[in-house]
Design a protein around this motif. Structure first.
Motif, PDB file in Angstrom:
ATOM      1  N   LEU A  81       0.829  -1.202   0.000  1.00 17.44           N
ATOM      2  CA  LEU A  81       0.000   0.000   0.000  1.00 17.44           C
ATOM      3  C   LEU A  81       0.862   1.250   0.000  1.00 17.44           C
ATOM      4  N   VAL A  82       0.603   2.145  -0.944  1.00 17.04           N
ATOM      5  CA  VAL A  82       1.246   3.455  -0.988  1.00 17.04           C
ATOM      6  C   VAL A  82       0.183   4.488  -0.635  1.00 17.04           C
TER       7      VAL A  82
ATOM      8  N   SER B 250       5.112  -4.132  -8.790  1.00 10.40           N
ATOM      9  CA  SER B 250       4.679  -3.248  -9.869  1.00 10.40           C
ATOM     10  C   SER B 250       3.778  -2.157  -9.324  1.00 10.40           C
ATOM     11  N   ILE B 251       3.866  -0.967  -9.927  1.00 12.17           N
ATOM     12  CA  ILE B 251       3.041   0.152  -9.474  1.00 12.17           C
ATOM     13  C   ILE B 251       2.533   0.950 -10.662  1.00 12.17           C
ATOM     14  N   GLY B 252       1.340   1.509 -10.493  1.00  8.25           N
ATOM     15  CA  GLY B 252       0.798   2.418 -11.489  1.00  8.25           C
ATOM     16  C   GLY B 252      -0.499   1.955 -12.109  1.00  8.25           C
ATOM     17  N   GLY B 253      -1.605   2.500 -11.669  1.00  8.89           N
ATOM     18  CA  GLY B 253      -2.887   2.216 -12.301  1.00  8.89           C
ATOM     19  C   GLY B 253      -3.417   0.824 -12.092  1.00  8.89           C
ATOM     20  N   ILE B 254      -2.955   0.131 -11.068  1.00  5.83           N
ATOM     21  CA  ILE B 254      -3.399  -1.250 -10.822  1.00  5.83           C
ATOM     22  C   ILE B 254      -4.672  -1.238  -9.986  1.00  5.83           C
ATOM     23  N   ASN B 255      -5.658  -2.014 -10.424  1.00  5.28           N
ATOM     24  CA  ASN B 255      -6.930  -2.083  -9.722  1.00  5.28           C
ATOM     25  C   ASN B 255      -7.435  -3.524  -9.713  1.00  5.28           C
ATOM     26  N   HIS B 256      -8.630  -3.712  -9.178  1.00  2.81           N
ATOM     27  CA  HIS B 256      -9.170  -5.072  -9.084  1.00  2.81           C
ATOM     28  C   HIS B 256      -9.345  -5.713 -10.456  1.00  2.81           C
ATOM     29  N   ALA B 257      -9.673  -4.919 -11.452  1.00  5.47           N
ATOM     30  CA  ALA B 257      -9.960  -5.462 -12.772  1.00  5.47           C
ATOM     31  C   ALA B 257      -8.715  -5.937 -13.501  1.00  5.47           C
ATOM     32  N   ASN B 258      -7.556  -5.370 -13.180  1.00  4.81           N
ATOM     33  CA  ASN B 258      -6.355  -5.722 -13.952  1.00  4.81           C
ATOM     34  C   ASN B 258      -5.240  -6.363 -13.141  1.00  4.81           C
ATOM     35  N   VAL B 259      -5.407  -6.506 -11.838  1.00  7.52           N
ATOM     36  CA  VAL B 259      -4.289  -6.976 -11.009  1.00  7.52           C
ATOM     37  C   VAL B 259      -3.833  -8.386 -11.401  1.00  7.52           C
TER      38      VAL B 259
ATOM     39  N   ALA C  59       1.815  -2.729  -6.029  1.00 16.55           N
ATOM     40  CA  ALA C  59       1.645  -1.549  -5.185  1.00 16.55           C
ATOM     41  C   ALA C  59       0.345  -0.856  -5.572  1.00 16.55           C
ATOM     42  N   ILE C  60      -0.482  -0.597  -4.580  1.00 20.69           N
ATOM     43  CA  ILE C  60      -1.804  -0.027  -4.815  1.00 20.69           C
ATOM     44  C   ILE C  60      -1.900   1.319  -4.104  1.00 20.69           C
TER      45      ILE C  60
ATOM     46  N   GLU D  92      -9.032  -6.782   0.957  1.00 22.02           N
ATOM     47  CA  GLU D  92      -9.367  -8.213   0.984  1.00 22.02           C
ATOM     48  C   GLU D  92      -9.552  -8.755  -0.431  1.00 22.02           C
ATOM     49  N   GLU D  93     -10.218  -7.976  -1.279  1.00 28.68           N
ATOM     50  CA  GLU D  93     -10.431  -8.415  -2.651  1.00 28.68           C
ATOM     51  C   GLU D  93      -9.103  -8.519  -3.399  1.00 28.68           C
ATOM     52  N   PHE D  94      -8.221  -7.534  -3.192  1.00 28.71           N
ATOM     53  CA  PHE D  94      -6.897  -7.607  -3.805  1.00 28.71           C
ATOM     54  C   PHE D  94      -6.153  -8.848  -3.328  1.00 28.71           C
TER      55      PHE D  94
END
Length: 510
Positions: free
Chosen positions: A9-10, A167-176, A194-195, A210-212
């Motif tokens: 987490l950032v 990895s960092i940058g624009g990562i979300n549940h849909a693309n992780v 990194a989220i 939790e979802e991540f």
């Protein structure tokens, strides 16, 4: 010090992200959800405020046994006594930070190139942050967006090192899951992601974390399955084809086409002829309902409009989420700047189980040595047969999917195996709208499924072209549809004579 980087987490203290909430409360909720590392990043506050907030955060992270790292500010890290720091390329040097910090302090380095990553490894960094993965508003000084392909190249270059990677940058549940899956090189993968806003700005940071955590631990549903035994031999593959064609006839799968206007009628008729159930819908919002039928999505870029890409992205997301097959046909990918940009956006926007195109289109998707196309034709070939096979393999290996390069000889690869298919007829090159969607069938080898569709299609083309009344593309099309239907009918009856001794498939050794 070994660090679990899996869910990193950032923080972001901007009001728009925190929405009036207390940062420490948000971080604690995220820790409850499974965050394994916290980096405190604040580029605007005064030193005194940074130290005060860092102390409060450290009390929280210590309760959960999770390390707290400070972005950039070694002085703040020393004042608070946290576990380490994270340094950017423009921050304090690693060598100086190493001298100032305690011996067991964690030091991470931001990298966006192979050279930066190799230097971080040589310096002795504990881990590297690799990015930017996707474009994001949280960092305005982004040097470059490297995507999964760039990340994979960095991981491959440092594969002999045990250094941690995130990895960092624009990562979300849909693309992780896609980030973790497609970034993996043959010898080294990411240790975590990194989220930032996807957790900090979430209405429920705990639930988001939790979802991540669950997604990170799970194999993506679209991942290529393990190869079936003996499947490196062409004769073994071909022997399975009739059974797969029969399965297609029985399954009557839905094929959702976001297609070139010019070929909609032809593609629909091909789908019906082979036993599939076509629907033509360029409206991305429909995909959330259509994907529930467990069919496949075909995106054909033949007719682009200003609304095409957003609709494609919605559909890709819906089908990726369910693990349904998605096929990209990047028609005319190298013809215009708009099409080249569209390819880049689509490649970063979702996972394609199969990328199918001619030489010029595949070269454009690869991203180098692209040729200028006039339209949908490939243009003059400048590659040898072995180079074509290698390009198909390398793109499939990079994207961790299937690639089919069409031409006088078709090359099909899953990144490990490459097969050349010499069936078909020149008339096919003058008839657009090729359909090869067998991916939704329940077989462990997706390459075999695509090969089955390819052989059915091209043997039907050979049969059609041999008819006395076929004199060119105009008379070829109805004969071709008839022959597809004839194969479908024979397959339903258990008659495999349509393929006996006909398949011209061989493995290409590179």
């Amino acid at each position: 010090m070994p660090v679990d980087l899996s869910l990193y987490l950032v923080t972001d203290s901007t009001p728009a992200i925190l929405k009036g909430r207390d940062l420490c409360t948000v971080v604690e909720d995220a820790l409850k959800g499974g965050v394994t590392v916290v980096q405190y990043r604040d580029k605007k506050s005064d030193t005194g405020d940074l130290i005060s907030t860092a102390k409060k955060l450290h009390q929280v992270t210590q309760r959960y046994g999770v390390p707290l790292l400070i972005n950039d500010r070694v002085d703040v890290a020393l004042a608070v006594g946290v576990e380490g720091v994270h340094l950017g390329q423009d921050d304090m040097t690693f060598e100086l930070a190493k001298k100032l910090l305690p011996k067991d302090a964690i030091i991470g380095i931001s990298t966006s190139s192979i050279e930066e990553a190799r230097k971080a490894v040589a310096d002795g960094a504990d881990y590297i942050g690799i990015g930017t993965m996707f474009a994001t508003p949280t960092k305005t000084n982004t040097k470059s967006v490297i995507g999964t392909a760039g990340t994979q190249a960095i991981l491959d270059a440092i594969s002999d090192s045990s250094i941690g990677t995130v990895s960092i940058g624009g990562i979300n549940h849909a693309n992780v899951q896609r980030v973790l899956y497609q970034s993996k090189s043959p010898k080294k993968g990411l240790d975590g992601v990194a989220i930032v806003s996807a957790i900090v700005a979430a209405d429920d940071p705990k639930a988001s974390a939790e979802e991540f955590a669950n997604l990170i631990k799970s194999t993506p549903v679209f991942a290529l399955d393990s190869k079936v035994a003996g499947a490196n031999k062409p004769e073994t593959l071909v022997a399975e084809v009739p059974q797969i064609v029969r399965k297609l006839v029985e399954a009557h799968p839905l094929v959702h086409n976001m297609i070139n206007f010019v070929v909609s009628n032809f593609v629909a008729n091909v789908a019906l002829s082979i036993g599939a159930s076509p629907i033509m819908s360029p409206y991305g919002d429909e995909a959330k309902d259509l994907c529930k039928f467990n069919g496949a999505l075909l995106i054909n870029m033949g007719t682009l409009t200003s609304e095409s890409i957003p609709n494609y992205e919605k559909a890709i997301k819906a089908y990726n989420t369910r693990g349904n097959p998605v096929v990209l046909d990047p028609v005319g990918a190298a013809a215009t700047e708009i099409r080249r940009n569209a390819v880049s956006r689509l490649m970063s926007g979702g996972y394609f189980d199969l990328i199918k195109g001619n030489e010029g289109e595949i070269r454009q998707v690869w991203g180098s040595n692209a040729v200028q196309q006039r339209g949908v034709d490939s243009g003059p070939s400048t590659l040898t047969d072995s180079q074509k096979a290698a390009l198909a393999r390398d793109l499939a290996r990079r994207e961790r999917n299937l690639v089919l390069m069409t031409g006088a000889i078709d090359y099909l690869s899953d990144g490990e195996r490459v097969f050349a298919v010499e069936n078909g007829h020149p008339y096919l090159g003058q008839v657009t709208g090729h359909l090869r969607l067998f991916l939704g069938l329940p077989y462990s080898d997706k390459l075999l499924a695509v090969l089955s569709g390819l052989l059915m299609y091209e043997i039907a083309a050979e049969n059609a072209a041999a008819k006395d009344y076929v004199r060119g593309p105009g008379s070829f099309v109805p004969a071709f549809l008839d022959e597809l239907y004839a194969i479908r009918t024979a397959a339903a009856k258990g008659d495999d004579s349509w393929i006996a001794g006909r398949a011209k498939v061989h493995e290409v050794k590179i």
